[in-house]
Design a protein around this motif. Structure first.
Motif, short mmCIF file in Angstrom:
data_model
loop_
_atom_site.label_atom_id
_atom_site.label_comp_id
_atom_site.label_asym_id
_atom_site.label_seq_id
_atom_site.Cartn_x
_atom_site.Cartn_y
_atom_site.Cartn_z
N CYS A 150 -7.17 -7.00 71.80
CA CYS A 150 -7.69 -7.62 70.59
C CYS A 150 -9.21 -7.67 70.70
CB CYS A 150 -7.15 -9.05 70.41
SG CYS A 150 -5.36 -9.15 70.20
N LEU A 151 -9.89 -7.57 69.57
CA LEU A 151 -11.35 -7.59 69.58
C LEU A 151 -11.86 -8.39 68.38
CD1 LEU A 151 -13.76 -4.68 70.31
CD2 LEU A 151 -14.01 -5.93 68.15
N TRP A 152 -12.85 -9.22 68.65
CA TRP A 152 -13.48 -10.03 67.61
C TRP A 152 -14.99 -9.76 67.58
CZ3 TRP A 152 -9.63 -11.66 70.75
CH2 TRP A 152 -8.52 -12.33 70.18
N TYR A 153 -15.53 -9.70 66.35
CA TYR A 153 -16.97 -9.79 66.15
C TYR A 153 -17.24 -11.21 65.66
CZ TYR A 153 -17.17 -4.64 66.15
OH TYR A 153 -17.08 -3.31 66.48
N GLY A 154 -17.66 -12.08 66.55
CA GLY A 154 -17.81 -13.47 66.16
C GLY A 154 -16.46 -14.05 65.78
N GLU A 155 -16.33 -14.53 64.53
CA GLU A 155 -15.07 -15.10 64.05
C GLU A 155 -14.14 -14.05 63.45
OE1 GLU A 155 -14.21 -18.38 64.40
OE2 GLU A 155 -16.04 -18.48 65.60
N HIS A 156 -14.68 -12.86 63.22
CA HIS A 156 -13.88 -11.80 62.56
C HIS A 156 -13.10 -10.99 63.58
CE1 HIS A 156 -12.66 -8.50 60.03
NE2 HIS A 156 -13.33 -7.64 60.78
N GLN A 157 -11.78 -10.94 63.41
CA GLN A 157 -10.95 -10.13 64.30
C GLN A 157 -10.86 -8.72 63.75
OE1 GLN A 157 -7.24 -11.85 65.53
NE2 GLN A 157 -6.73 -10.14 66.87
N ALA A 158 -11.39 -7.76 64.51
CA ALA A 158 -11.45 -6.38 64.06
C ALA A 158 -10.29 -5.53 64.56
CB ALA A 158 -12.77 -5.75 64.50
N LEU A 159 -9.72 -5.90 65.71
CA LEU A 159 -8.57 -5.17 66.27
C LEU A 159 -7.53 -6.18 66.74
CD1 LEU A 159 -10.44 -2.45 68.39
CD2 LEU A 159 -9.15 -2.05 66.28
N THR A 160 -6.28 -5.87 66.47
CA THR A 160 -5.19 -6.80 66.79
C THR A 160 -4.08 -6.12 67.58
OG1 THR A 160 -5.64 -8.05 64.75
CG2 THR A 160 -3.52 -8.42 65.82
N ASP A 161 -3.86 -6.57 68.79
CA ASP A 161 -2.69 -6.20 69.59
C ASP A 161 -2.48 -4.68 69.66
OD1 ASP A 161 -0.62 -6.96 71.25
OD2 ASP A 161 0.85 -7.03 69.63
N ILE A 162 -3.48 -3.99 70.17
CA ILE A 162 -3.41 -2.53 70.27
C ILE A 162 -2.72 -2.11 71.56
CG2 ILE A 162 -4.72 -0.38 70.29
CD1 ILE A 162 -4.98 -1.96 67.67
N HIS A 163 -1.71 -1.26 71.42
CA HIS A 163 -1.01 -0.66 72.56
C HIS A 163 -1.06 0.85 72.39
CE1 HIS A 163 1.16 -4.36 74.04
NE2 HIS A 163 0.87 -4.74 72.80
N ILE A 164 -1.60 1.55 73.39
CA ILE A 164 -1.66 3.01 73.29
C ILE A 164 -1.87 3.62 74.68
CG2 ILE A 164 -4.18 3.12 72.90
CD1 ILE A 164 -3.64 5.35 70.84
N GLU A 165 -1.28 4.78 74.88
CA GLU A 165 -1.50 5.54 76.11
C GLU A 165 -2.02 6.92 75.73
OE1 GLU A 165 1.70 5.65 78.87
OE2 GLU A 165 1.94 3.48 78.95
N ILE A 166 -3.15 7.29 76.33
CA ILE A 166 -3.80 8.56 76.03
C ILE A 166 -3.52 9.55 77.15
CG2 ILE A 166 -5.98 9.69 75.49
CD1 ILE A 166 -5.29 7.55 73.45
N PRO A 167 -2.79 10.62 76.86
CA PRO A 167 -2.52 11.62 77.92
C PRO A 167 -3.76 12.45 78.23
CG PRO A 167 -1.53 12.31 75.84
CD PRO A 167 -2.09 10.94 75.61
N GLU A 168 -3.89 12.85 79.48
CA GLU A 168 -5.06 13.62 79.89
C GLU A 168 -4.98 15.05 79.39
OE1 GLU A 168 -5.46 13.69 84.09
OE2 GLU A 168 -3.47 14.55 84.44
N LYS A 169 -6.15 15.68 79.28
CA LYS A 169 -6.30 17.07 78.87
C LYS A 169 -5.53 17.36 77.58
CE LYS A 169 -7.52 18.80 83.42
NZ LYS A 169 -7.23 19.73 84.54
N SER A 170 -5.87 16.58 76.58
CA SER A 170 -5.27 16.73 75.25
C SER A 170 -6.28 16.22 74.24
CB SER A 170 -3.97 15.92 75.15
OG SER A 170 -4.24 14.52 75.26
N ILE A 171 -5.99 16.43 72.96
CA ILE A 171 -6.83 15.88 71.89
C ILE A 171 -6.03 14.82 71.15
CG2 ILE A 171 -8.10 16.37 69.77
CD1 ILE A 171 -8.53 19.21 70.75
N THR A 172 -6.56 13.62 71.11
CA THR A 172 -5.97 12.52 70.36
C THR A 172 -6.84 12.22 69.16
OG1 THR A 172 -5.01 11.54 72.36
CG2 THR A 172 -5.23 10.11 70.43
N ALA A 173 -6.28 12.28 67.96
CA ALA A 173 -7.01 11.98 66.74
C ALA A 173 -6.74 10.54 66.31
CB ALA A 173 -6.61 12.94 65.62
N LEU A 174 -7.79 9.85 65.90
CA LEU A 174 -7.67 8.50 65.35
C LEU A 174 -7.99 8.59 63.87
CD1 LEU A 174 -9.69 6.49 68.07
CD2 LEU A 174 -7.30 7.26 68.15
N ILE A 175 -7.00 8.28 63.03
CA ILE A 175 -7.19 8.37 61.57
C ILE A 175 -6.97 7.01 60.93
CG2 ILE A 175 -6.46 10.80 61.55
CD1 ILE A 175 -3.81 9.83 60.25
#
Length: 250
Positions: free
Chosen positions: A10-35
């Motif tokens: 989770c990530l907050w900028y001050g009182e604003h929560q910008a990210l909530t409960d992120i779960h992810i695994e990034i495999p090596e030597k691959s391309i992961t796109a975030l959309i």
């Protein structure tokens, strides 16, 4: 094998929560796109992975982020070393106002390399790896700001490669480029994944389909869906993902 593992982030900028409960695994030597739509947390997530967000005042991050099995927030971890191993390429090309050669040699010099022959080799190999050597080899002493936008972005990729990273974070690296330059960056990315792990923020869903191995869909600070790119785009599990990729979103 996963090179980056994120749990309960989770990530907050001050009182604003910008990210909530992120779960992810990034495999090596691959391309992961975030959309996802603008403001959904993609770039914020990306910049957390090499602790670029440490530079933002009032930020708070909880959860577990591991790179090669090690907590990136461990007090004993060298942040400069982390950022060397997890390099970054930004949305707009940002070459330093110096020669092409000095742009590439800058990073190795800051890490103590002074031998000219070794620097010459690093500069050439980095520019070759970024598929721009043949275009600039006869003007290495010229100012990098004289290059075209597409050349500048490939120069910035070469600059990131010069310090021998393991992971490349790319924040919309082609959004400011023309179609031909975009195509060159995409071809380069697909070649680079043979040696590097690439995580790329993109607003261009066709780009994600063309070059990524897996795609993560972010919405309002949440990771809605993550999986094999072809599967996610052909048979999304979440209706919000389907609405976004088919243009019915919002």
């Amino acid at each position: 094998m996963s090179i980056i593992t994120v749990k309960n982030m989770c990530l907050w900028y001050g009182e604003h929560q910008a990210l909530t409960d992120i779960h992810i695994e990034i495999p090596e030597k691959s391309i992961t796109a975030l959309i996802g739509p603008s403001g959904c947390g993609k770039s914020t997530f990306l910049k957390t992975l090499n602790r670029m967000n440490d530079l933002v005042q009032g930020i708070k991050i909880t959860g577990d982020i591991q790179y090669k099995g090690r907590d990136i927030f461990d007090a004993s971890l060298d942040v400069n070393e982390l950022r060397r191993e997890i390099g970054m390429v930004f949305q707009k090309p940002n070459p330093f106002p110096m020669s092409i050669y000095d742009n590439i040699a800058y990073g190795p010099r800051t890490h103590g390399i002074r031998n000219k022959a070794k620097l010459d080799d690093i500069v050439e190999q980095s520019l070759r790896s970024a598929a721009i050597w043949d275009e600039v080899k006869d003007r290495l002493k010229k100012n990098a700001l004289g290059l075209s936008g597409g050349q500048q972005q490939r120069l910035c990729i070469a600059r990131a490669l010069a310090v021998k990273p393991t992971v490349l974070l790319m924040d919309e690296p082609t959004s400011a480029l023309d179609p031909i330059s975009t195509s060159k960056i995409e071809e380069l990315s697909m070649k680079l994944k043979e040696e590097y792990t690439i995580i790329m923020v993109t607003h261009n869903m066709q780009q994600a389909v063309r070059i990524s191995d897996q795609t993560a869909f972010f919405l309002l600070g949440e990771l809605i869906e993550y999986g094999n790119t072809e599967t996610l785009f052909s048979t999304p599990i979440d209706k919000r993902t389907e609405d976004y990729i088919t243009g019915r979103f919002g």
